[in-house]
Design a protein around this motif. Structure first.
Motif, mmCIF file in Angstrom:
data_model
loop_
_atom_site.group_PDB
_atom_site.id
_atom_site.type_symbol
_atom_site.label_atom_id
_atom_site.label_comp_id
_atom_site.label_asym_id
_atom_site.label_seq_id
_atom_site.Cartn_x
_atom_site.Cartn_y
_atom_site.Cartn_z
ATOM 1 N N GLU A 78 -5.218 1.996 6.193
ATOM 2 C CA GLU A 78 -6.209 3.498 5.958
ATOM 3 C C GLU A 78 -6.158 4.578 6.765
ATOM 4 O O GLU A 78 -6.127 5.734 6.330
ATOM 5 C CB GLU A 78 -7.680 2.596 5.801
ATOM 6 C CG GLU A 78 -8.761 3.709 5.273
ATOM 7 C CD GLU A 78 -9.817 3.091 4.764
ATOM 8 O OE1 GLU A 78 -10.651 3.674 4.211
ATOM 9 O OE2 GLU A 78 -9.844 1.745 4.884
ATOM 10 N N ARG A 131 -10.661 6.331 -0.221
ATOM 11 C CA ARG A 131 -10.777 5.090 0.679
ATOM 12 C C ARG A 131 -10.045 3.926 -0.059
ATOM 13 O O ARG A 131 -10.506 3.614 -1.375
ATOM 14 C CB ARG A 131 -12.081 4.834 1.161
ATOM 15 C CG ARG A 131 -12.148 3.567 2.128
ATOM 16 C CD ARG A 131 -13.876 3.251 2.383
ATOM 17 N NE ARG A 131 -13.798 2.271 3.190
ATOM 18 C CZ ARG A 131 -13.768 2.328 4.612
ATOM 19 N NH1 ARG A 131 -13.546 3.520 5.291
ATOM 20 N NH2 ARG A 131 -14.095 1.187 5.339
ATOM 21 N N MET A 132 -9.535 2.839 0.533
ATOM 22 C CA MET A 132 -8.841 1.658 -0.047
ATOM 23 C C MET A 132 -9.962 0.846 -0.389
ATOM 24 O O MET A 132 -11.020 0.946 0.378
ATOM 25 C CB MET A 132 -7.823 1.183 0.792
ATOM 26 C CG MET A 132 -6.584 1.905 1.144
ATOM 27 S SD MET A 132 -5.253 0.858 1.871
ATOM 28 C CE MET A 132 -6.425 0.210 3.148
ATOM 29 N N TYR A 182 0.702 -1.152 0.083
ATOM 30 C CA TYR A 182 0.111 0.043 0.060
ATOM 31 C C TYR A 182 0.733 1.074 -0.148
ATOM 32 O O TYR A 182 0.533 2.491 0.273
ATOM 33 C CB TYR A 182 -1.064 -0.093 1.429
ATOM 34 C CG TYR A 182 -2.049 -1.001 1.120
ATOM 35 C CD1 TYR A 182 -3.256 -0.856 -0.143
ATOM 36 C CD2 TYR A 182 -2.079 -2.297 1.539
ATOM 37 C CE1 TYR A 182 -4.168 -1.525 -0.294
ATOM 38 C CE2 TYR A 182 -3.389 -3.095 1.234
ATOM 39 C CZ TYR A 182 -4.108 -2.869 0.276
ATOM 40 O OH TYR A 182 -5.148 -3.842 0.175
#
Length: 400
Positions: free
Chosen positions: A288, A304-305, A144
């Motif tokens: 997040e 938002r992921m 990420y």
């Protein structure tokens, strides 16, 4: 303007390579003389307003033998650049801390200012569980695009950094020696990969050996470059907890991976939880929130992921397909997917990071297999690095 900046770097290189001066003294001399070039051109009597007589004499002797432009370009030719606190590309997070290092020697990249950064720290002599967590944590953060900051040490630090790179992310190694020295030597592969895909930085002059007194200031930089610090394993008395204290002084949040109350490697972690540290238990929520914090600081809109259901046991794919983050050799091997039979899956699922005998494993399976059959299955798991034999007849989950 560019020529002026270049000259400042030339003389910053001269000043910051002088080994007998403290960071605070460099700041004060620079302010007194209007920058590094002004320090170079000043008379030794001016230096004496900040330095001791012995330091002044050494700086005078050092300066007589230093060729500023020649030495600066020689350092550049080694792929090393100088970044001072006055430069626009100096890391913003680090600039915010008290007594920020005046100068950084850099090989590779500096941290991405747009992305979150997490310092992952922990024990050098870590457990199999610690290795597993460090690998998984580094892999998720790398996936990420969260920069992993650490000290390139053995154990938790190096494992998490290599895992982040393996996942296509970035990592920064902060050294307690000159940036031209790989320490520890056994992490040479990580050092070289950090230079190619991430970065290696130090506040120490080139060729400075790794000395015990170098590491507390190094640890201040590790925590200073991060938004959040994560502790994976730490004893009650360890350098890791010194870094935590520094992080708290810098206003950084501290998260801890909890451990068993009987595990001495987790005593420091469990005490931090008692003192109010955050508990890291859901990786998806943690990542997040990290992005939300960073985007708020940068004034960006937060996207938002997508839900990926990450957790500490996210390696399991299906009943017969198991992710092994350790396959590929050594502590930092390349991950791959292995197809497991139902028998192997049954054995793997009862393995833990504490060694067990075949008899103990058979007991957990309610006598499903004969002890001899369990030993054969364990040997198969060892071949695939899904299990490791700790001592004769005792096994635990595959090591990192």
């Amino acid at each position: 303007m560019e020529e002026c900046k270049e000259r400042e770097k030339i003389y910053a290189c001269w000043l910051c390579n002088f080994p007998y001066i403290g960071n605070g003294q460099i700041h004060r001399l620079s302010e007194l003389c209007g920058g590094p070039e002004g320090v170079y051109l000043a008379k030794p009597e001016i230096w004496g307003n900040v330095l001791s007589p012995q330091q002044t004499a050494r700086l005078k002797e050092y300066t007589a033998n230093w060729r500023p432009e020649k030495s600066y370009h020689e350092i550049q030719a080694k792929g090393i650049r100088i970044v001072t606190v006055k430069d626009t590309d100096y890391p913003d997070r680090l600039r915010e801390i008290s007594d920020a290092p005046y100068c950084l020697f850099v090989k590779g990249k500096l941290p991405d200012e747009e992305a979150p950064a997490v310092a992952v720290i922990g024990a050098r002599e870590c457990s199999e569980y610690g290795k597993y967590v460090a690998n998984l944590l580094g892999r998720v953060l790398g996936k990420y695009k969260v920069t992993v900051i650490s000290g390139m040490a053995r154990g938790i630090d190096g494992i998490s950094q290599m895992a982040a790179l393996e996942a296509g992310g970035s990592s920064i190694g902060v050294l307690g020696c000159g940036v031209d020295i790989c320490y520890p030597a056994q992490n040479k592969a990580l050092y070289e990969r950090l230079i190619r895909e991430g970065g290696v930085i130090s506040s120490y002059p080139l060729s400075t050996p790794a000395r015990p007194q170098n590491f507390p200031p190094r640890n201040r930089i590790v925590s200073g470059l991060a938004d959040v610090i994560i502790v994976v394993e730490a004893r009650i008395k360890s350098g890791t907890l010194i870094t935590v204290d520094m992080a708290l002084e810098q206003g950084r949040e501290v998260y801890v991976v909890p451990g068993r109350v009987t595990d001495r490697l987790s005593d420091g972690c469990n005490r931090l939880i008692r003192q109010g540290a955050g508990v890291l238990w859901n990786l998806e929520e943690f990542v997040e929130e990290l992005w939300a914090i960073r985007n708020r600081k940068k004034g960006n809109c937060h996207v938002r992921m997508s839900n990926s259901n990450l957790c500490w046991d996210s390696g399991m794919k299906t009943e017969k397909e198991q992710y092994n983050p350790y396959c590929g050799g050594a502590e930092m091997g390349t991950a791959k997917i292995i197809k497991l039979s139902s028998e192997l899956t049954s054995i793997y699922e009862v393995l833990d990071f504490s060694p067990q005998s075949a008899e103990e494993i058979r007991g957990k399976l309610a006598g499903k297999f004969e002890e001899r059959q369990i030993m054969m299955l364990l040997m198969e798991l060892c071949v695939e690095k899904m299990a490791i034999q700790i001592s004769p007849g005792r096994f635990c989950r595959g090591k990192g």
